[in-house]
Design a protein around this motif. Structure first.
Motif, PDB file in Angstrom:
ATOM      1  N   GLN A   1      22.609   8.022 -17.601  1.00  0.00           N
ATOM      2  CA  GLN A   1      22.217   8.299 -16.220  1.00  0.00           C
ATOM      3  C   GLN A   1      23.442   8.399 -15.317  1.00  0.00           C
ATOM      4  O   GLN A   1      23.549   9.311 -14.483  1.00  0.00           O
ATOM      5  N   GLY A   2      24.373   7.476 -15.485  1.00  0.00           N
ATOM      6  CA  GLY A   2      25.574   7.493 -14.671  1.00  0.00           C
ATOM      7  C   GLY A   2      26.461   8.691 -14.958  1.00  0.00           C
ATOM      8  O   GLY A   2      27.091   9.252 -14.051  1.00  0.00           O
ATOM      9  N   GLN A   3      26.514   9.104 -16.213  1.00  0.00           N
ATOM     10  CA  GLN A   3      27.335  10.266 -16.579  1.00  0.00           C
ATOM     11  C   GLN A   3      26.761  11.552 -15.992  1.00  0.00           C
ATOM     12  O   GLN A   3      27.510  12.431 -15.549  1.00  0.00           O
ATOM     13  N   VAL A   4      25.433  11.636 -15.945  1.00  0.00           N
ATOM     14  CA  VAL A   4      24.791  12.774 -15.281  1.00  0.00           C
ATOM     15  C   VAL A   4      25.089  12.725 -13.785  1.00  0.00           C
ATOM     16  O   VAL A   4      25.408  13.749 -13.157  1.00  0.00           O
ATOM     17  N   ALA A   5      25.012  11.531 -13.197  1.00  0.00           N
ATOM     18  CA  ALA A   5      25.292  11.371 -11.772  1.00  0.00           C
ATOM     19  C   ALA A   5      26.722  11.791 -11.433  1.00  0.00           C
ATOM     20  O   ALA A   5      26.975  12.388 -10.382  1.00  0.00           O
ATOM     21  N   ALA A   6      27.671  11.485 -12.316  1.00  0.00           N
ATOM     22  CA  ALA A   6      29.068  11.856 -12.072  1.00  0.00           C
ATOM     23  C   ALA A   6      29.226  13.378 -12.020  1.00  0.00           C
ATOM     24  O   ALA A   6      29.937  13.909 -11.159  1.00  0.00           O
ATOM     25  N   ALA A   7      28.556  14.078 -12.935  1.00  0.00           N
ATOM     26  CA  ALA A   7      28.619  15.537 -12.924  1.00  0.00           C
ATOM     27  C   ALA A   7      28.001  16.100 -11.647  1.00  0.00           C
ATOM     28  O   ALA A   7      28.537  17.030 -11.022  1.00  0.00           O
ATOM     29  N   LEU A   8      26.884  15.529 -11.234  1.00  0.00           N
ATOM     30  CA  LEU A   8      26.219  16.002 -10.018  1.00  0.00           C
ATOM     31  C   LEU A   8      27.035  15.642  -8.775  1.00  0.00           C
ATOM     32  O   LEU A   8      27.040  16.391  -7.786  1.00  0.00           O
ATOM     33  N   ALA A   9      27.736  14.521  -8.806  1.00  0.00           N
ATOM     34  CA  ALA A   9      28.584  14.139  -7.676  1.00  0.00           C
ATOM     35  C   ALA A   9      29.735  15.130  -7.514  1.00  0.00           C
ATOM     36  O   ALA A   9      30.132  15.466  -6.391  1.00  0.00           O
ATOM     37  N   LEU A  10      30.265  15.612  -8.617  1.00  0.00           N
ATOM     38  CA  LEU A  10      31.303  16.647  -8.552  1.00  0.00           C
ATOM     39  C   LEU A  10      30.745  17.940  -7.960  1.00  0.00           C
ATOM     40  O   LEU A  10      31.384  18.581  -7.121  1.00  0.00           O
ATOM     41  N   HIS A  11      29.553  18.310  -8.407  1.00  0.00           N
ATOM     42  CA  HIS A  11      28.915  19.511  -7.859  1.00  0.00           C
ATOM     43  C   HIS A  11      28.730  19.365  -6.348  1.00  0.00           C
ATOM     44  O   HIS A  11      28.967  20.316  -5.585  1.00  0.00           O
ATOM     45  N   GLU A  12      28.329  18.181  -5.913  1.00  0.00           N
ATOM     46  CA  GLU A  12      28.141  17.929  -4.487  1.00  0.00           C
ATOM     47  C   GLU A  12      29.464  18.062  -3.731  1.00  0.00           C
ATOM     48  O   GLU A  12      29.511  18.607  -2.616  1.00  0.00           O
ATOM     49  N   GLN A  13      30.535  17.583  -4.336  1.00  0.00           N
ATOM     50  CA  GLN A  13      31.851  17.711  -3.713  1.00  0.00           C
ATOM     51  C   GLN A  13      32.234  19.185  -3.557  1.00  0.00           C
ATOM     52  O   GLN A  13      32.719  19.609  -2.502  1.00  0.00           O
ATOM     53  N   PHE A  14      32.009  19.967  -4.604  1.00  0.00           N
ATOM     54  CA  PHE A  14      32.368  21.378  -4.550  1.00  0.00           C
ATOM     55  C   PHE A  14      31.484  22.174  -3.593  1.00  0.00           C
ATOM     56  O   PHE A  14      31.964  23.026  -2.843  1.00  0.00           O
ATOM     57  N   SER A  15      30.180  21.909  -3.619  1.00  0.00           N
ATOM     58  CA  SER A  15      29.239  22.725  -2.849  1.00  0.00           C
ATOM     59  C   SER A  15      29.109  22.287  -1.396  1.00  0.00           C
ATOM     60  O   SER A  15      28.950  23.117  -0.489  1.00  0.00           O
ATOM     61  N   ASP A  16      29.158  20.973  -1.159  1.00  0.00           N
ATOM     62  CA  ASP A  16      28.930  20.464   0.198  1.00  0.00           C
ATOM     63  C   ASP A  16      30.154  19.786   0.802  1.00  0.00           C
ATOM     64  O   ASP A  16      30.089  19.324   1.947  1.00  0.00           O
ATOM     65  N   ASN A  17      31.243  19.701   0.039  1.00  0.00           N
ATOM     66  CA  ASN A  17      32.451  19.015   0.511  1.00  0.00           C
ATOM     67  C   ASN A  17      32.097  17.616   1.001  1.00  0.00           C
ATOM     68  O   ASN A  17      32.542  17.171   2.057  1.00  0.00           O
TER      69      ASN A  17
END
Length: 309
Positions: A273-289
């Motif tokens: 679950q945490g590893q999936v969250a880390a990938a999504l957190a990166l996506h959030e950084q790229f897409s929403d800064n």
């Protein structure tokens, strides 16, 4: 007068009384008291059996939940990090999380440019002077001096140099210079590189675990935070960590009002679950800064980033 014979008689009487007491006590236990004791023992045995069954059931449930997330991950992560170039920067305590994080980042479509593991030696306060000297000698002409802090902190200077050669910058650092810097630090035992580093990365996942607890823990934990700060200044950063412990990098970031705005954190990176969250957190950084803080800790905003695009 009290004589030896008196003592013998007294001791005999005491032992006789003890013997009679044991006989009477045993006889009593053979009746209702013994039956009650046996009932209690049987009840405890049944309760223990039930508790063992509950533990087994909870363990199976947790394993099934992990399996569910593993099977659902390709759906949740599809296209989230396509062609994004990411670096895994591993702290000495974060080795156990690397394989899972690497797999989920690639499931999301990312290209992992390399996995660089900093050793305990890098964070030992006794080596600060040697690190400072190493940074001065290893710094290539392609890295401007303005990219390196002008102070006497070997960890800070070396972290800034590593961030400069491992993450994107303009002008780009030649591959030969990057390889030379990594070789210099590797030769002296300050880091190891898993495989090769294929090029610079757009973002870094700092993989951490439990904090140091030895006699130099305060200095070492502060040095780990210093390294994360330097990589954050050079590019997008996410800390994949775990809960617990004074000096924990993930908690230090969350408790720092400035860093919490730029570095995303995940507090259960040891789980799928945490590893999936880390990938999504990166996506959030790229897409929403936007930096977010996810996991199961009380200071996490949610389990996962919300409203993913």
């Amino acid at each position: 007068m009290i004589n030896f014979r008196y003592h013998v008689v007294s001791m005999t009487a005491v032992f006789l009384a003890l013997a009679i007491g044991l006989v009477v006590g045993t006889a009593a236990l053979n009746g209702p008291a013994a039956d009650a004791l046996e009932d209690n023992v049987n009840n405890l045995r049944k309760n223990n059996s039930q508790l063992r069954d509950q533990v087994t059931g909870l363990r199976d449930q947790a394993n099934r939940e992990e399996q569910f997330v593993t099977e659902a991950a390709p759906i949740m992560l599809s296209g989230k990090l396509t062609n994004r170039r990411l670096l895994l920067l591993v702290m000495p305590s974060g080795r156990d999380q690397v394989e899972g994080l690497d797999a989920m980042l690639k499931t999301a479509g990312a290209k992992v440019t390399g996995t660089v593991e900093l050793t305990d030696k890098f964070f030992n306060p006794d080596n600060s002077v040697e690190l400072l000297d190493l940074e001065n000698k290893a710094e290539p002409a392609s890295v401007p001096t303005t990219a390196i802090p002008a102070n006497s902190d070997g960890v800070e200077s070396s972290s800034a140099l590593l961030a400069a050669v491992l993450l994107d910058r303009e002008p780009a650092v030649p591959a030969a210079d990057r390889a030379a810097v990594l070789a210099a630090y590797s030769k002296l035992g300050y880091l190891t590189v898993s495989g090769t580093v294929s090029g610079p990365a757009e973002a870094v996942v700092v993989v951490s675990g439990s904090p140091y607890t030895d006699s130099q823990a305060a200095g070492k934990n502060a040095a780990v935070k210093t390294t994360a700060v330097q990589f954050d200044r050079a590019g997008v950063a996410v800390v994949g960590g775990v809960l617990g412990g004074e000096g924990n990098l993930m908690i230090e970031v969350r408790d720092d009002a400035t860093l919490a705005k730029t570095i995303s954190t995940v507090d259960n990176a040891e789980t799928v679950q945490g590893q999936v969250a880390a990938a999504l957190a990166l996506h959030e950084q790229f897409s929403d800064n936007k930096a977010g803080h996810y996991g199961v800790g009380t200071n996490a905003s949610a389990l996962l980033p919300q409203q993913q695009k």
